[in-house]
Write an enzyme that holds these catalytic residues in place. Structure first.
Site, PDB file in Angstrom:
ATOM      1  N   MET A 140       0.815  -1.217   0.000  1.00 58.23           N
ATOM      2  CA  MET A 140       0.000   0.000   0.000  1.00 58.23           C
ATOM      3  C   MET A 140       0.852   1.272   0.000  1.00 58.23           C
ATOM      4  O   MET A 140       0.464   2.294   0.582  1.00 58.23           O
ATOM      5  CB  MET A 140      -0.967  -0.022   1.187  1.00 58.23           C
ATOM      6  CG  MET A 140      -1.864  -1.249   1.226  1.00 58.23           C
ATOM      7  SD  MET A 140      -2.747  -1.559  -0.325  1.00 58.23           S
ATOM      8  CE  MET A 140      -4.080  -0.380  -0.164  1.00 58.23           C
ATOM      9  N   ARG A 141       1.988   1.221  -0.639  1.00 61.39           N
ATOM     10  CA  ARG A 141       2.854   2.401  -0.733  1.00 61.39           C
ATOM     11  C   ARG A 141       3.162   2.683  -2.192  1.00 61.39           C
ATOM     12  O   ARG A 141       3.517   1.756  -2.933  1.00 61.39           O
ATOM     13  CB  ARG A 141       4.185   2.149  -0.015  1.00 61.39           C
ATOM     14  CG  ARG A 141       4.035   1.857   1.454  1.00 61.39           C
ATOM     15  CD  ARG A 141       3.747   3.121   2.225  1.00 61.39           C
ATOM     16  NE  ARG A 141       3.576   2.878   3.646  1.00 61.39           N
ATOM     17  CZ  ARG A 141       3.323   3.830   4.526  1.00 61.39           C
ATOM     18  NH1 ARG A 141       3.214   5.078   4.154  1.00 61.39           N
ATOM     19  NH2 ARG A 141       3.161   3.549   5.801  1.00 61.39           N
ATOM     20  N   ASN A 162       2.148  -4.984 -10.191  1.00 63.16           N
ATOM     21  CA  ASN A 162       1.221  -4.653  -9.103  1.00 63.16           C
ATOM     22  C   ASN A 162      -0.150  -5.201  -9.443  1.00 63.16           C
ATOM     23  O   ASN A 162      -0.497  -5.327 -10.618  1.00 63.16           O
ATOM     24  CB  ASN A 162       1.146  -3.125  -8.943  1.00 63.16           C
ATOM     25  CG  ASN A 162       0.233  -2.707  -7.813  1.00 63.16           C
ATOM     26  OD1 ASN A 162       0.243  -3.329  -6.736  1.00 63.16           O
ATOM     27  ND2 ASN A 162      -0.567  -1.685  -8.029  1.00 63.16           N
ATOM     28  N   HIS A 164      -4.178  -4.328  -8.762  1.00 59.02           N
ATOM     29  CA  HIS A 164      -5.031  -3.236  -8.287  1.00 59.02           C
ATOM     30  C   HIS A 164      -6.495  -3.697  -8.299  1.00 59.02           C
ATOM     31  O   HIS A 164      -6.946  -4.284  -9.286  1.00 59.02           O
ATOM     32  CB  HIS A 164      -4.861  -2.005  -9.193  1.00 59.02           C
ATOM     33  CG  HIS A 164      -5.685  -0.861  -8.726  1.00 59.02           C
ATOM     34  ND1 HIS A 164      -5.372  -0.145  -7.594  1.00 59.02           N
ATOM     35  CD2 HIS A 164      -6.858  -0.350  -9.195  1.00 59.02           C
ATOM     36  CE1 HIS A 164      -6.294   0.773  -7.391  1.00 59.02           C
ATOM     37  NE2 HIS A 164      -7.203   0.677  -8.358  1.00 59.02           N
TER      38      HIS A 164
HETATM   39  C1  GRF Z   1      -5.973  -6.596  -2.717  1.00 61.65           C
HETATM   40  O1  GRF Z   1      -7.311  -6.294  -2.975  1.00 61.65           O
HETATM   41  C2  GRF Z   1      -5.063  -5.880  -3.689  1.00 61.65           C
HETATM   42  O2  GRF Z   1      -5.612  -5.735  -4.962  1.00 61.65           O
HETATM   43  C3  GRF Z   1      -4.940  -4.535  -3.020  1.00 61.65           C
HETATM   44  O3  GRF Z   1      -4.865  -4.814  -1.637  1.00 61.65           O
HETATM   45  C4  GRF Z   1      -5.512  -6.047  -1.374  1.00 61.65           C
HETATM   46  C5  GRF Z   1      -4.466  -6.877  -0.706  1.00 61.65           C
HETATM   47  O4  GRF Z   1      -4.918  -8.126  -0.343  1.00 61.65           O
HETATM   48  N1  GRF Z   1      -3.844  -3.781  -3.556  1.00 61.65           N
HETATM   49  P1  GRF Z   1      -3.871  -9.239   0.153  1.00 61.65           P
HETATM   50  O5  GRF Z   1      -2.912  -8.582   1.130  1.00 61.65           O
HETATM   51  O6  GRF Z   1      -3.199  -9.821  -1.034  1.00 61.65           O
HETATM   52  O7  GRF Z   1      -4.749 -10.227   0.880  1.00 61.65           O
END
Ligand code: GRF
Length: 273
Positions: A140-141, A162, A164
């Site tokens: 998340m960065r 990545n 999304h």
């Molecule tokens: C997922 O929905 C991904 O697309 C988003 O954050 C969530 C992470 O889920 N960027 P996880 O940590 O893989 O369970």
């Protein structure tokens, strides 16, 4: 511009912030042989990321760079935060596309400095584990050009992916499912893309969509989306491992006389086809 053909097991580094269910999906696909690959490290910006345990349980090296404390340190005593030796603020500011030219330059500068400090630590940790592909699995960065340029050492061969939780280019940012739901979309989805200097703006590798019905809630669409993510991400990593992802710079003439330029991903045919 082409990713090199690979006939060996690829080494995959992973960065996570949370539960790591996408990481688990990639690990499972490596273990089952669907992906000819191996996870060589799991890094996180969050010391409490539950997903780190998935790595340690399997004997995969893990490390943490605590972004929060770096950002806090900068807020408290900016004069004590020393950017890395090879840091060039103006170069990074001119490359990044996270902030527009009109954005407050102090905000952009603070972002670039604090991220470069954190990212130099990430790079330091990662250099113990050579890798071919870096997957952001719920990381998340936003990454700054400082980090991206040091991973994509050949600018023609992107190697940061990545996932999304929305159908890009709609709803970039931190809450793809929430944004999709609140907008009243009838279709939602997920996207795997290469990372560039912007926010969720890099060349798209794969997408998958689900229908949003009257009875759906934010929780139910998140559940539908995550299920698709767990299938899509390993599929895209597999294409990379097979050397089938090629990035191409396209230029399209527009009616107004201007041109639209965009780097896109072409998927090469399977060698077995
Ligand atoms: C997922 O929905 C991904 O697309 C988003 O954050 C969530 C992470 O889920 N960027 P996880 O940590 O893989 O369970």
């Amino acid at each position: 511009m082409e990713t090199s053909k690979m006939d060996r097991t690829i080494r995959i580094g992973a960065l996570i912030s949370g539960t790591g269910t996408n990481l688990q999906a990639i690990i499972d696909s490596c273990e089952s042989g669907k992906i000819n690959g191996q996870i060589v490290f799991v890094g996180s910006d969050n010391p409490n990321a539950p997903g780190l345990e998935k790595g340690t349980r399997l004997g995969i090296p893990t490390f943490v760079v605590d972004y929060k404390s770096i950002i806090q340190h900068f807020k408290n005593t900016p004069e004590n935060v020393v950017p890395p030796d090879d840091f060039d603020l103006n170069d990074l500011l001119s490359k990044q596309t996270l902030f527009t030219a009109h954005a407050d330059t102090e905000t952009a500068k603070t972002f670039i400095i604090t991220r470069a400090v954190a990212e130099a630590k990430l790079i330091d940790a990662m250099k113990h584990y050579p890798f071919d592909l870096l997957v952001l699995a719920g990381y998340m960065r936003n990454l700054s050009p400082y980090f991206i340029d040091r991973v994509n050492t050949d600018s023609d061969i992107p190697r940061i992916m990545n996932i999304h939780p929305a159908l890009l280019p709609a709803f970039p940012g931190v809450d793809g499912y929430g944004d999709t739901f609140r907008y009243g979309c009838k279709i939602g989805g997920c996207t795997v893309h290469f990372v560039d200097y912007g926010e969720d703006s890099g060349p798209i590798i794969g997408q998958n969509a689900y229908e949003i019905l009257e009875e759906d809630t934010l929780d139910s669409i998140r559940a539908k989306g995550l299920k698709l993510e767990w299938a899509l991400y390993p599929e895209c990593v597999k294409l990379f491992a097979q050397g089938r992802l090629k990035t191409v710079r396209m230029s399209y003439p527009l009616k107004n006389g201007k041109k639209m330029e965009r780097t896109v991903v072409r998927i090469l045919p399977s060698p077995e086809a």
